[in-house]
Write a protein that holds these residues in place. Structure first.
Motif, PDB file in Angstrom:
ATOM      1  N   VAL A   1     -13.679   7.523  -0.723  1.00 45.68           N
ATOM      2  CA  VAL A   1     -13.958   8.841  -0.164  1.00 45.68           C
ATOM      3  C   VAL A   1     -13.809   9.828  -1.311  1.00 45.68           C
ATOM      4  N   ASN A   2     -14.888  10.503  -1.657  1.00 42.10           N
ATOM      5  CA  ASN A   2     -14.899  11.447  -2.787  1.00 42.10           C
ATOM      6  C   ASN A   2     -14.346  10.825  -4.066  1.00 42.10           C
ATOM      7  N   GLY A   3     -14.665   9.548  -4.295  1.00 43.20           N
ATOM      8  CA  GLY A   3     -14.244   8.866  -5.516  1.00 43.20           C
ATOM      9  C   GLY A   3     -12.876   8.216  -5.449  1.00 43.20           C
ATOM     10  N   HIS A   4     -12.114   8.445  -4.382  1.00 42.51           N
ATOM     11  CA  HIS A   4     -10.790   7.821  -4.240  1.00 42.51           C
ATOM     12  C   HIS A   4     -10.961   6.518  -3.464  1.00 42.51           C
ATOM     13  N   VAL A   5     -10.707   5.383  -4.127  1.00 43.39           N
ATOM     14  CA  VAL A   5     -10.901   4.068  -3.526  1.00 43.39           C
ATOM     15  C   VAL A   5      -9.603   3.612  -2.876  1.00 43.39           C
ATOM     16  N   PHE A   6      -9.706   3.192  -1.615  1.00 42.36           N
ATOM     17  CA  PHE A   6      -8.527   2.670  -0.921  1.00 42.36           C
ATOM     18  C   PHE A   6      -8.960   1.765   0.211  1.00 42.36           C
ATOM     19  N   GLY A   7      -8.003   1.074   0.775  1.00 42.20           N
ATOM     20  CA  GLY A   7      -8.254   0.170   1.888  1.00 42.20           C
ATOM     21  C   GLY A   7      -6.977  -0.005   2.689  1.00 42.20           C
ATOM     22  N   VAL A   8      -7.024  -0.871   3.680  1.00 43.46           N
ATOM     23  CA  VAL A   8      -5.841  -1.110   4.505  1.00 43.46           C
ATOM     24  C   VAL A   8      -4.737  -1.651   3.606  1.00 43.46           C
TER      25      VAL A   8
ATOM     26  N   VAL B   1      -7.954  15.076  -4.400  1.00 44.17           N
ATOM     27  CA  VAL B   1      -9.271  14.754  -3.858  1.00 44.17           C
ATOM     28  C   VAL B   1      -9.220  14.869  -2.342  1.00 44.17           C
ATOM     29  N   ARG B   2     -10.183  15.570  -1.754  1.00 41.54           N
ATOM     30  CA  ARG B   2     -10.226  15.718  -0.301  1.00 41.54           C
ATOM     31  C   ARG B   2     -10.584  14.376   0.332  1.00 41.54           C
ATOM     32  N   LEU B   3      -9.741  13.925   1.274  1.00 39.12           N
ATOM     33  CA  LEU B   3      -9.915  12.619   1.900  1.00 39.12           C
ATOM     34  C   LEU B   3     -10.433  12.684   3.329  1.00 39.12           C
ATOM     35  N   GLY B   4     -10.678  13.847   3.849  1.00 39.53           N
ATOM     36  CA  GLY B   4     -11.247  13.936   5.185  1.00 39.53           C
ATOM     37  C   GLY B   4     -10.523  14.928   6.069  1.00 39.53           C
TER      38      GLY B   4
ATOM     39  N   ARG C   1      14.496  10.863  13.607  1.00 35.54           N
ATOM     40  CA  ARG C   1      13.512  10.433  12.606  1.00 35.54           C
ATOM     41  C   ARG C   1      12.270   9.922  13.342  1.00 35.54           C
ATOM     42  N   TYR C   2      11.082  10.126  12.717  1.00 33.50           N
ATOM     43  CA  TYR C   2       9.830   9.827  13.401  1.00 33.50           C
ATOM     44  C   TYR C   2       8.856   9.100  12.481  1.00 33.50           C
ATOM     45  N   THR C   3       7.905   8.413  13.112  1.00 37.44           N
ATOM     46  CA  THR C   3       6.757   7.815  12.437  1.00 37.44           C
ATOM     47  C   THR C   3       5.537   8.598  12.898  1.00 37.44           C
ATOM     48  N   VAL C   4       4.739   9.064  11.939  1.00 38.04           N
ATOM     49  CA  VAL C   4       3.551   9.848  12.246  1.00 38.04           C
ATOM     50  C   VAL C   4       2.327   9.035  11.827  1.00 38.04           C
ATOM     51  N   VAL C   5       1.403   8.845  12.764  1.00 44.53           N
ATOM     52  CA  VAL C   5       0.140   8.167  12.476  1.00 44.53           C
ATOM     53  C   VAL C   5      -0.963   9.221  12.560  1.00 44.53           C
ATOM     54  N   ILE C   6      -1.619   9.450  11.426  1.00 48.98           N
ATOM     55  CA  ILE C   6      -2.663  10.464  11.315  1.00 48.98           C
ATOM     56  C   ILE C   6      -4.012   9.750  11.249  1.00 48.98           C
ATOM     57  N   THR C   7      -4.909  10.095  12.152  1.00 51.95           N
ATOM     58  CA  THR C   7      -6.262   9.546  12.145  1.00 51.95           C
ATOM     59  C   THR C   7      -7.181  10.534  11.454  1.00 51.95           C
ATOM     60  N   CYS C   8      -7.898  10.058  10.435  1.00 57.63           N
ATOM     61  CA  CYS C   8      -8.787  10.915   9.645  1.00 57.63           C
ATOM     62  C   CYS C   8     -10.211  10.386   9.695  1.00 57.63           C
ATOM     63  N   GLU C   9     -11.148  11.291   9.476  1.00 56.42           N
ATOM     64  CA  GLU C   9     -12.562  10.935   9.439  1.00 56.42           C
ATOM     65  C   GLU C   9     -13.184  11.589   8.217  1.00 56.42           C
ATOM     66  N   ALA C  10     -14.043  10.816   7.516  1.00 56.55           N
ATOM     67  CA  ALA C  10     -14.685  11.334   6.297  1.00 56.55           C
ATOM     68  C   ALA C  10     -15.986  10.583   6.041  1.00 56.55           C
ATOM     69  N   ASP C  11     -16.835  11.136   5.166  1.00 56.70           N
ATOM     70  CA  ASP C  11     -18.004  10.424   4.666  1.00 56.70           C
ATOM     71  C   ASP C  11     -17.536   9.554   3.515  1.00 56.70           C
ATOM     72  N   GLY C  12     -18.071   8.339   3.405  1.00 57.14           N
ATOM     73  CA  GLY C  12     -17.588   7.457   2.355  1.00 57.14           C
ATOM     74  C   GLY C  12     -18.660   6.578   1.756  1.00 57.14           C
ATOM     75  N   LYS C  13     -18.244   5.762   0.806  1.00 53.72           N
ATOM     76  CA  LYS C  13     -19.095   4.774   0.145  1.00 53.72           C
ATOM     77  C   LYS C  13     -18.386   3.430   0.217  1.00 53.72           C
ATOM     78  N   LEU C  14     -19.171   2.363   0.191  1.00 57.56           N
ATOM     79  CA  LEU C  14     -18.620   1.020   0.177  1.00 57.56           C
ATOM     80  C   LEU C  14     -18.842   0.439  -1.202  1.00 57.56           C
TER      81      LEU C  14
END
Length: 162
Positions: free
Chosen positions: A132-139, A79-82, A112-125
């Protein structure tokens, strides 16, 4: 002598009342289950969900693979997340114990590294969680993440809606 037939008047007893209440409760529960809003409340038009995903303990070849503008998707259901709008690469650190003075410190791990990726998408609450596109997630959610240049297991570390 003729026997008089007496008509019995039916009176409701406690058992009858309990059966009627139980039938009404079951009917209400079935009605609620099939008629509730399963899709969630759509956030205001033009509202974006911005979240950060953290991938830890990755080698240098993978650390610099995510690129701004690439799309990310969930690795299992595809599923595309943004879209990636930011990438931050930091040295990976882990907790280590110093046996001499009995302290616990954050120690950098070489290469070794830590990568923080910032993403943006349209979503629902939905129920306090974002989808986002039916994939439910949170912090705190673990997400198998893929893009055209990398893949890994990430955790959602921040989330906000605009």
């Amino acid at each position: 002598m003729e026997k008089k037939q007496m008509k019995k008047k039916h009176r409701f007893n406690l058992f009858d009342v309990l059966i009627i209440v139980l039938v009404i409760a079951v009917a209400a529960a079935v009605f609620w289950f099939f008629n509730r809003d399963k899709g969630g409340t759509i956030l205001a038009a033009g509202t974006k969900v911005t979240y950060q995903l953290e991938i830890t303990n990755v080698p240098q070849e993978v650390a610099y693979s995510p690129r701004i503008g690439d799309y990310v998707k969930e690795g299992v259901r595809k599923v595309r997340l943004g879209k990636i709008v930011g990438v931050d690469v930091q040295p990976y650190e882990k907790l280590t114990r110093n046996l001499i003075d009995d302290t616990i410190n954050l120690t950098p791990v070489p290469d070794r590294y830590t990568v923080v990726i910032t993403c943006e998408a349209d979503g629902k609450l939905s129920g306090g969680r974002v989808s986002v596109n039916g994939h439910v997630f949170g912090v705190g959610s673990e997400i198998a993440l893929q893009s055209k240049n990398f893949a890994g297991t990430s955790y959602c570390i921040t989330m906000k809606t605009k």
